[in-house]
Write a protein that holds these residues in place. Structure first.
Motif, PDB file in Angstrom:
ATOM      1  N   UNK A 147       0.794  -1.234   0.000  1.00  0.00           N
ATOM      2  CA  UNK A 147       0.000   0.000   0.000  1.00  0.00           C
ATOM      3  C   UNK A 147       0.830   1.290   0.000  1.00  0.00           C
ATOM      4  N   UNK A 148       2.085   1.220   0.403  1.00  0.00           N
ATOM      5  CA  UNK A 148       2.936   2.413   0.368  1.00  0.00           C
ATOM      6  C   UNK A 148       3.045   2.940  -1.058  1.00  0.00           C
ATOM      7  N   UNK A 149       2.798   2.079  -2.037  1.00  0.00           N
ATOM      8  CA  UNK A 149       2.899   2.478  -3.440  1.00  0.00           C
ATOM      9  C   UNK A 149       1.679   3.235  -3.944  1.00  0.00           C
ATOM     10  N   UNK A 150       0.620   3.319  -3.147  1.00  0.00           N
ATOM     11  CA  UNK A 150      -0.634   3.894  -3.624  1.00  0.00           C
ATOM     12  C   UNK A 150      -0.827   5.339  -3.182  1.00  0.00           C
ATOM     13  N   UNK A 151      -1.503   6.099  -4.042  1.00  0.00           N
ATOM     14  CA  UNK A 151      -1.857   7.471  -3.703  1.00  0.00           C
ATOM     15  C   UNK A 151      -2.864   7.528  -2.563  1.00  0.00           C
TER      16      UNK A 151
ATOM     17  N   UNK B  91      -7.965   6.310   1.353  1.00  0.00           N
ATOM     18  CA  UNK B  91      -9.240   6.779   1.903  1.00  0.00           C
ATOM     19  C   UNK B  91     -10.399   5.922   1.404  1.00  0.00           C
ATOM     20  N   UNK B  92     -10.461   5.749   0.094  1.00  0.00           N
ATOM     21  CA  UNK B  92     -11.607   5.081  -0.511  1.00  0.00           C
ATOM     22  C   UNK B  92     -11.712   3.611  -0.100  1.00  0.00           C
ATOM     23  N   UNK B  93     -10.571   2.932  -0.004  1.00  0.00           N
ATOM     24  CA  UNK B  93     -10.581   1.494   0.278  1.00  0.00           C
ATOM     25  C   UNK B  93     -10.297   1.162   1.747  1.00  0.00           C
ATOM     26  N   UNK B  94     -10.198   2.198   2.572  1.00  0.00           N
ATOM     27  CA  UNK B  94      -9.969   2.013   4.011  1.00  0.00           C
ATOM     28  C   UNK B  94      -8.755   1.130   4.273  1.00  0.00           C
TER      29      UNK B  94
ATOM     30  N   UNK C   7      -4.950   8.368   4.638  1.00  0.00           N
ATOM     31  CA  UNK C   7      -4.158   8.818   3.501  1.00  0.00           C
ATOM     32  C   UNK C   7      -2.845   8.059   3.561  1.00  0.00           C
ATOM     33  N   UNK C   8      -2.064   8.121   2.506  1.00  0.00           N
ATOM     34  CA  UNK C   8      -0.757   7.480   2.536  1.00  0.00           C
ATOM     35  C   UNK C   8       0.153   8.306   3.444  1.00  0.00           C
ATOM     36  N   UNK C   9       0.473   7.822   4.634  1.00  0.00           N
ATOM     37  CA  UNK C   9       1.231   8.635   5.578  1.00  0.00           C
ATOM     38  C   UNK C   9       2.698   8.801   5.209  1.00  0.00           C
ATOM     39  N   UNK C  10       3.140   8.062   4.199  1.00  0.00           N
ATOM     40  CA  UNK C  10       4.540   8.106   3.799  1.00  0.00           C
ATOM     41  C   UNK C  10       4.755   8.888   2.509  1.00  0.00           C
ATOM     42  N   UNK C  11       3.676   9.516   2.039  1.00  0.00           N
ATOM     43  CA  UNK C  11       3.723  10.286   0.798  1.00  0.00           C
ATOM     44  C   UNK C  11       3.429  11.756   1.106  1.00  0.00           C
TER      45      UNK C  11
END
Length: 219
Positions: free
Chosen positions: A100-104, A109-112, A130-134
């Motif tokens: 999941x780190x690869x996702x915007x 948000x949408x997929x929880x 949200x992606x906390x690493x982006x």
């Protein structure tokens, strides 16, 4: 007839059998040797994309990120690069629980994703929405430069497992009220720019090592 004569007579048919077998073998091999070898004009099957490509830096390391692990796989990549003063390339493979780190952030948000995979946002200490690493706020991560976007900007090569993409998008499709196929397409379209979708995470770890990388377990 003596016993010796009888034994020799009994052996002759068997010798004839072995002789015929050996002769057939010789003929077969001769036929194989004289048969012209037909050139194989079919294209060789592809073994995947040219990834991670040619890594020219003196020092090269792949971080095998198989779990989000509070972002530590990214921190390991940063801690490898920092002391090498521009003479290193880091490769990060996002697979399994780290995919999941690869996702915007919209996909999170949408997929929880945070709630489903129990990934906490270090800013809110709650399941990440949200992606906390982006693109985090300054000071949220252990080191600002370990953020995905910062690593990419600094030349880190990042690959994301295609198998994990399909398995996890299918698992969470219901959270967004979409089909598995729709989820997979949406996730594919929302991988962070600069990250490459690779056939599988283990494939990526192998290719990076074949490219001269040492191995670091990302956890």
């Amino acid at each position: 007839m003596t016993d010796l004569t009888r034994d020799m007579t009994d052996m002759m048919p068997r010798r004839g059998l072995f002789g015929r077998f050996a002769g057939a073998m010789v003929l077969g091999l001769a036929g194989f040797a004289t048969t012209p070898v037909r050139a194989d004009t079919a294209a060789a099957p592809s073994d995947g994309p040219d990834w991670p490509g040619v890594l020219k830096a003196r020092h090269r390391q792949v971080v095998d990120a198989y779990d989000a692990n509070s972002g530590f796989p990214l921190a390991f990549a940063y801690s490898f690069l920092a002391p090498n003063a521009g003479a290193a390339t880091a490769v990060v493979v996002l697979r399994h629980g780290a995919f999941p780190i690869a996702l915007g952030s919209e996909m999170w948000r949408k997929y929880k994703i945070g709630e489903s995979f129990k990934i906490l946002d270090p800013e809110t200490k709650a399941p990440a929405v949200k992606n906390p690493f982006l693109q985090p706020k300054p000071g949220v991560l252990l080191v600002d430069d370990m953020a995905v976007d910062r690593l990419l900007a600094n030349g880190t090569v990042i690959g994301a497992c295609n198998l994990a993409l399909h398995v996890q998008s299918k698992m969470l499709a219901g959270n967004a009220g979409v089909s598995a196929d729709e989820a997979a397409k949406e996730w594919t379209a929302n991988v962070v720019p600069g990250i490459t979708i690779i056939p599988s995470g283990t494939w990526g770890v192998n290719r990076a090592q074949e490219g001269g990388c040492t191995y670091c377990a990302g956890g």
